[in-house]
Write a protein that holds these residues in place. Structure first.
Motif, short mmCIF file in Angstrom:
data_model
loop_
_atom_site.label_atom_id
_atom_site.label_comp_id
_atom_site.label_asym_id
_atom_site.label_seq_id
_atom_site.Cartn_x
_atom_site.Cartn_y
_atom_site.Cartn_z
N LEU A 205 -1.29 -9.21 9.47
CA LEU A 205 -2.57 -9.21 8.78
C LEU A 205 -2.94 -10.64 8.43
CD1 LEU A 205 -1.88 -6.29 6.26
CD2 LEU A 205 -3.21 -6.15 8.38
N SER A 206 -4.20 -10.85 8.09
CA SER A 206 -4.61 -12.17 7.65
C SER A 206 -4.23 -12.35 6.19
CB SER A 206 -6.13 -12.32 7.78
OG SER A 206 -6.80 -11.53 6.81
N PRO A 207 -3.99 -13.58 5.75
CA PRO A 207 -3.67 -13.82 4.34
C PRO A 207 -4.75 -13.29 3.41
CG PRO A 207 -3.11 -15.74 5.64
CD PRO A 207 -3.86 -14.82 6.56
N HIS A 208 -6.00 -13.37 3.85
CA HIS A 208 -7.10 -12.87 3.03
C HIS A 208 -6.99 -11.36 2.83
CE1 HIS A 208 -11.13 -12.43 1.35
NE2 HIS A 208 -11.33 -11.44 2.21
N THR A 209 -6.65 -10.64 3.91
CA THR A 209 -6.49 -9.19 3.80
C THR A 209 -5.33 -8.84 2.90
OG1 THR A 209 -7.42 -8.85 6.02
CG2 THR A 209 -6.06 -7.06 5.11
N VAL A 210 -4.24 -9.59 3.01
CA VAL A 210 -3.07 -9.34 2.17
C VAL A 210 -3.42 -9.59 0.71
CG1 VAL A 210 -0.75 -10.14 1.57
CG2 VAL A 210 -1.38 -9.80 3.96
N ARG A 211 -4.18 -10.65 0.45
CA ARG A 211 -4.58 -10.93 -0.92
C ARG A 211 -5.38 -9.76 -1.50
NH1 ARG A 211 -8.44 -15.96 -2.16
NH2 ARG A 211 -9.84 -14.62 -0.93
N THR A 212 -6.27 -9.21 -0.68
CA THR A 212 -7.06 -8.06 -1.13
C THR A 212 -6.17 -6.87 -1.44
OG1 THR A 212 -8.98 -8.76 0.18
CG2 THR A 212 -8.89 -6.44 -0.47
N HIS A 213 -5.21 -6.61 -0.54
CA HIS A 213 -4.28 -5.50 -0.77
C HIS A 213 -3.48 -5.72 -2.04
CE1 HIS A 213 -5.00 -3.10 2.72
NE2 HIS A 213 -4.56 -3.99 3.59
N MET A 214 -3.00 -6.95 -2.26
CA MET A 214 -2.23 -7.24 -3.47
C MET A 214 -3.06 -7.05 -4.72
SD MET A 214 0.16 -10.53 -2.47
CE MET A 214 1.69 -10.31 -1.56
N GLN A 215 -4.31 -7.48 -4.68
CA GLN A 215 -5.19 -7.29 -5.83
C GLN A 215 -5.41 -5.81 -6.10
OE1 GLN A 215 -8.60 -9.59 -4.58
NE2 GLN A 215 -7.86 -11.48 -5.57
N ASN A 216 -5.57 -5.03 -5.02
CA ASN A 216 -5.75 -3.59 -5.19
C ASN A 216 -4.50 -2.95 -5.78
OD1 ASN A 216 -8.32 -3.72 -4.11
ND2 ASN A 216 -7.69 -3.14 -2.05
N VAL A 217 -3.33 -3.41 -5.33
CA VAL A 217 -2.06 -2.88 -5.85
C VAL A 217 -1.97 -3.14 -7.35
CG1 VAL A 217 0.44 -3.20 -5.86
CG2 VAL A 217 -0.79 -2.99 -3.68
N LEU A 218 -2.23 -4.38 -7.76
CA LEU A 218 -2.15 -4.72 -9.18
C LEU A 218 -3.14 -3.89 -9.99
CD1 LEU A 218 -1.81 -8.63 -9.14
CD2 LEU A 218 0.00 -6.92 -9.22
N GLY A 219 -4.35 -3.73 -9.47
CA GLY A 219 -5.36 -2.96 -10.19
C GLY A 219 -4.99 -1.50 -10.35
N LYS A 220 -4.51 -0.89 -9.27
CA LYS A 220 -4.15 0.53 -9.34
C LYS A 220 -2.92 0.77 -10.21
CE LYS A 220 -6.18 1.97 -4.93
NZ LYS A 220 -5.94 2.59 -3.59
N LEU A 221 -2.02 -0.20 -10.25
CA LEU A 221 -0.82 -0.05 -11.07
C LEU A 221 -1.09 -0.43 -12.53
CD1 LEU A 221 2.04 -1.41 -8.75
CD2 LEU A 221 1.20 0.94 -9.00
N GLY A 222 -2.23 -1.06 -12.78
CA GLY A 222 -2.58 -1.43 -14.14
C GLY A 222 -1.77 -2.58 -14.68
N VAL A 223 -1.40 -3.53 -13.80
CA VAL A 223 -0.62 -4.69 -14.22
C VAL A 223 -1.37 -5.95 -13.81
CG1 VAL A 223 1.57 -3.47 -14.10
CG2 VAL A 223 0.72 -4.66 -12.08
N HIS A 224 -0.89 -7.10 -14.31
CA HIS A 224 -1.61 -8.35 -14.08
C HIS A 224 -0.79 -9.40 -13.34
CE1 HIS A 224 -4.83 -6.86 -16.65
NE2 HIS A 224 -3.91 -6.55 -17.56
N SER A 225 0.40 -9.05 -12.90
CA SER A 225 1.22 -10.03 -12.20
C SER A 225 2.11 -9.34 -11.18
CB SER A 225 2.10 -10.81 -13.19
OG SER A 225 3.12 -9.97 -13.71
N THR A 226 2.57 -10.13 -10.21
CA THR A 226 3.49 -9.59 -9.20
C THR A 226 4.78 -9.13 -9.83
OG1 THR A 226 2.56 -11.00 -7.46
CG2 THR A 226 4.78 -10.16 -7.12
#
Length: 255
Positions: A205-226
């Motif tokens: 995947l592109s780094p941009h797509t991964v960043r989007t996925h990571m942001q979605n993961v954080l949002g759905k899990l309700g957390v603010h950091s990796t």
């Protein structure tokens, strides 16, 4: 006579040698001692290679002065890069590699939280270091019958800790289930310690797509950091991505 093979693991040499000597006086006990986590791993590995595995492991709760629950569990053949293996990591690693072995944690003081962590890691008992030899022998023989041994004063606190841990795990599982298959794969890469670029290369995947996925993961899990996402994932039982095998999921195949 069936003999019980016991390995004492404690970095307080005098205590380890004294306990080993006391146990060795029993006619049905063969005992060895190790003064550190890495030494214990080497001893276990040699015993397994010789076909003479230990039956019971007695582990110091404060082995290596590590912080419980922080370091990952390690397999029997491995230690950390710094050669450090703490008590609970040793418990979890040995139980994974040698499921038939029974483990008893020896502690300076009663601590419901740490006792609960020990049981979750795979220990069958938690015993005070100053308990009598007869009490310790009762525990050793009991865990070999698949019994779990805890001091009575700890029972209520340990049950409370285990109940709370289960509640947190259930909530964490619910949040993880809200992720798409691709987001769960990204989360597993995060648990494995991969950064955005490495995740992109692994999943094509592109780094941009991964960043989007990571942001979605954080949002759905309700957390603010990796780090918080990884902690929640581990509570939910999400393991790391297998970094040794070939990548089987390619970009575009998962939502």
């Amino acid at each position: 006579m069936v003999r019980i093979r016991v390995l004492v693991v404690d970095d307080h040499r005098i205590f380890a040698e004294s306990l080993a000597a006391a146990l060795a006086a029993e006619p049905d006990v063969d005992v060895s001692a190790a003064g550190s986590g890495p030494a214990a791993l080497r001893c276990l590995e040699r015993a397994a290679a010789d076909g003479r595995r230990f039956d019971v492991l007695l582990v110091d709760a404060d082995l290596g002065h590590g912080v419980p629950g922080v370091r990952p569990a390690v397999p029997v053949q491995e230690v950390g890069e710094d050669g450090h293996v703490d008590g609970l990591s040793l418990v979890a690693g040995v139980r994974t590699a040698q499921p038939g072995m029974r483990i008893v944690v020896l502690a300076e003081k009663d601590d419901p939280r740490r006792a609960a962590l020990a049981l979750q890691a795979g220990a069958s008992g938690w015993v005070a270091k100053d308990c009598s030899l007869s009490r310790l022998l009762t525990v050793i023989r009991g865990v070999l019958r698949d019994e779990t041994h805890l001091p009575p004063a700890l029972l209520t606190g340990v049950l409370r800790e285990l109940t709370a841990a289960r509640k947190h795990r259930t909530e964490s599982e619910r949040l993880v289930e809200s992720l798409t298959p691709r987001e769960r794969e990204v989360l597993r890469c995060m648990v494995a310690g991969l950064g955005r670029k490495a995740v992109a290369e692994r999943l094509f995947l592109s780094p941009h797509t991964v960043r989007t996925h990571m942001q979605n993961v954080l949002g759905k899990l309700g957390v603010h950091s990796t780090l918080a996402a990884v902690a929640l994932a581990r509570r939910a039982g999400v393991g790391p991505a297998d970094l040794t095998g070939d990548v089987v999921e390619r970009g575009g195949q998962l939502a």
